[in-house]
Design a protein around this motif. Structure first.
Motif, mmCIF file in Angstrom:
data_model
loop_
_atom_site.group_PDB
_atom_site.id
_atom_site.type_symbol
_atom_site.label_atom_id
_atom_site.label_comp_id
_atom_site.label_asym_id
_atom_site.label_seq_id
_atom_site.Cartn_x
_atom_site.Cartn_y
_atom_site.Cartn_z
ATOM 1 N N PHE A 276 60.725 15.384 9.530
ATOM 2 C CA PHE A 276 59.621 15.764 10.411
ATOM 3 C C PHE A 276 59.426 17.278 10.406
ATOM 4 C CE2 PHE A 276 57.740 16.519 14.676
ATOM 5 C CZ PHE A 276 56.583 15.770 14.515
ATOM 6 N N ILE A 277 60.529 18.016 10.469
ATOM 7 C CA ILE A 277 60.467 19.486 10.415
ATOM 8 C C ILE A 277 59.882 19.937 9.079
ATOM 9 C CG2 ILE A 277 61.868 21.588 10.280
ATOM 10 C CD1 ILE A 277 61.577 20.570 13.102
ATOM 11 N N GLY A 278 60.237 19.214 8.017
ATOM 12 C CA GLY A 278 59.700 19.548 6.702
ATOM 13 C C GLY A 278 58.189 19.450 6.670
ATOM 14 N N HIS A 279 57.636 18.453 7.348
ATOM 15 C CA HIS A 279 56.176 18.322 7.394
ATOM 16 C C HIS A 279 55.548 19.447 8.212
ATOM 17 C CE1 HIS A 279 52.253 16.350 7.419
ATOM 18 N NE2 HIS A 279 52.197 16.673 8.703
ATOM 19 N N LEU A 280 56.164 19.798 9.327
ATOM 20 C CA LEU A 280 55.608 20.852 10.180
ATOM 21 C C LEU A 280 55.716 22.226 9.549
ATOM 22 C CD1 LEU A 280 56.892 19.878 13.769
ATOM 23 C CD2 LEU A 280 54.855 19.099 12.564
ATOM 24 N N TRP A 281 56.851 22.487 8.915
ATOM 25 C CA TRP A 281 57.098 23.798 8.296
ATOM 26 C C TRP A 281 57.589 23.597 6.853
ATOM 27 C CZ3 TRP A 281 58.915 22.972 13.436
ATOM 28 C CH2 TRP A 281 58.166 23.636 14.406
ATOM 29 N N PRO A 282 56.685 23.241 5.943
ATOM 30 C CA PRO A 282 57.066 22.914 4.559
ATOM 31 C C PRO A 282 57.413 24.136 3.716
ATOM 32 C CG PRO A 282 54.684 22.856 4.806
ATOM 33 C CD PRO A 282 55.240 23.100 6.179
ATOM 34 N N VAL A 283 58.532 24.071 3.055
ATOM 35 C CA VAL A 283 58.978 25.185 2.223
ATOM 36 C C VAL A 283 58.059 25.383 1.024
ATOM 37 C CG1 VAL A 283 60.514 23.750 0.802
ATOM 38 C CG2 VAL A 283 61.015 26.189 1.084
ATOM 39 N N PHE A 284 57.382 24.328 0.567
ATOM 40 C CA PHE A 284 56.512 24.418 -0.599
ATOM 41 C C PHE A 284 55.134 25.007 -0.293
ATOM 42 C CE2 PHE A 284 59.038 20.402 -1.590
ATOM 43 C CZ PHE A 284 59.993 21.105 -2.331
ATOM 44 N N PHE A 285 54.802 25.145 0.988
ATOM 45 C CA PHE A 285 53.470 25.612 1.376
ATOM 46 C C PHE A 285 53.552 26.732 2.410
ATOM 47 C CE2 PHE A 285 52.970 21.330 -0.235
ATOM 48 C CZ PHE A 285 51.872 21.456 -1.087
ATOM 49 N N ASN A 286 54.470 27.660 2.148
ATOM 50 C CA ASN A 286 54.623 28.850 2.995
ATOM 51 C C ASN A 286 54.874 28.504 4.456
ATOM 52 O OD1 ASN A 286 54.143 30.671 0.792
ATOM 53 N ND2 ASN A 286 51.948 30.262 0.995
ATOM 54 N N PHE A 287 55.528 27.387 4.673
ATOM 55 C CA PHE A 287 55.914 26.945 6.018
ATOM 56 C C PHE A 287 54.725 26.695 6.943
ATOM 57 C CE2 PHE A 287 59.390 29.473 4.227
ATOM 58 C CZ PHE A 287 60.407 28.522 4.231
ATOM 59 N N VAL A 288 53.568 26.404 6.345
ATOM 60 C CA VAL A 288 52.368 26.069 7.118
ATOM 61 C C VAL A 288 52.057 24.597 6.876
ATOM 62 C CG1 VAL A 288 49.925 26.529 7.492
ATOM 63 C CG2 VAL A 288 51.470 28.409 6.906
ATOM 64 N N GLY A 289 52.373 23.757 7.854
ATOM 65 C CA GLY A 289 52.211 22.327 7.666
ATOM 66 C C GLY A 289 51.292 21.678 8.672
ATOM 67 N N GLY A 290 51.345 20.352 8.721
ATOM 68 C CA GLY A 290 50.469 19.590 9.592
ATOM 69 C C GLY A 290 51.056 19.388 10.975
ATOM 70 N N LYS A 291 50.437 18.476 11.714
ATOM 71 C CA LYS A 291 50.850 18.240 13.097
ATOM 72 C C LYS A 291 51.859 17.112 13.230
ATOM 73 C CE LYS A 291 46.533 20.141 14.769
ATOM 74 N NZ LYS A 291 45.226 19.892 15.434
ATOM 75 N N GLY A 292 52.004 16.310 12.178
ATOM 76 C CA GLY A 292 53.118 15.377 12.132
ATOM 77 C C GLY A 292 52.883 13.965 12.614
ATOM 78 N N VAL A 293 51.631 13.573 12.867
ATOM 79 C CA VAL A 293 51.379 12.249 13.434
ATOM 80 C C VAL A 293 51.794 11.133 12.476
ATOM 81 C CG1 VAL A 293 49.625 10.694 14.354
ATOM 82 C CG2 VAL A 293 49.489 13.141 14.839
#
Length: 211
Positions: free
Chosen positions: A98-115
């Motif tokens: 879940f943390i990976g989706h919110l703060w993804p290492v592959f996308f500069n730690f800019v992720g989604g809201k996680g639903v």
């Protein structure tokens, strides 16, 4: 003991990396759409991809984000007895994806809201837990046509469903933490809902198509 610890570390790291795959960005590239972080809510998620008008891309995003939440947790539960994984280990793996989706290492730690990813995690923990939460989302979404409102209500009910089904354990803590993070990620949506400015499901946004 060592096998259990090592397996927990491996699965936790793998879960975070899997969670860091943004299917919103991937599917948008596959379907020739603009980066979902550049239009609409600028959130890399299925609802924002749907604003492009491309339902197939939105479906791929939804399935991909849910599947990546489900897979690591399902594997952890599957391997639980073989490697002596406990409830705490599974809880850590669930939080990691879940943390990976919110703060993804592959996308500069800019992720989604996680639903969608949270839904996948819940399905991985227990099918009935996931189904109950998804039904809650669907009922609210159908009644009010607000994806964010449906997500917030489902997030509030998820810990209640878990406690009702399984009582108190570390996995309940993981569900509560996911719910808190999900609500925090929807802070702007909450403000928009209060102000009557929130976009409804299916509304389109300019700038979604590549030129």
């Amino acid at each position: 003991m060592m096998n259990s610890v090592l397996m927990t570390v491996v699965l936790t790291v793998a879960a975070y990396l899997i969670g860091s795959i943004s299917f919103a960005v991937v599917s948008s590239k596959l379907f020739g759409l603009a980066d979902p972080r550049t239009y609409g809510s600028k959130n890399p998620g299925a609802t924002n991809v749907l604003r492009s008008g491309n339902k197939k891309a939105a479906i791929v995003t939804l399935i991909g984000d849910a599947a990546k939440g489900w897979l690591p947790v399902f594997l952890a539960v599957l391997l639980q007895d073989k490697y002596g994984l406990g409830d705490l280990d599974i809880a850590l793996i669930a939080i990691a994806v879940f943390i990976g989706h919110l703060w993804p290492v592959f996308f500069n730690f800019v992720g989604g809201k996680g639903v969608a990813t949270a839904a996948g995690v819940l399905l991985g923990l227990n099918v009935w837990l996931g189904v109950a939460t998804l039904v809650t989302w669907l009922v609210v979404a159908y009644a009010f046509r607000y994806s964010s409102l449906a997500a917030l209500v489902a997030a509030l009910f998820a810990p209640f469903y878990y406690g009702l089904l399984f009582g108190t354990d570390p996995q309940l803590g993981a569900v509560i933490l996911m719910s808190i993070l999900l609500v925090l990620r929807h802070s702007q949506n909450i403000a928009n809902l209060v102000a009557g400015k929130e976009s409804r499901i299916g509304s389109k946004s300019k700038g979604a198509q590549k030129k």
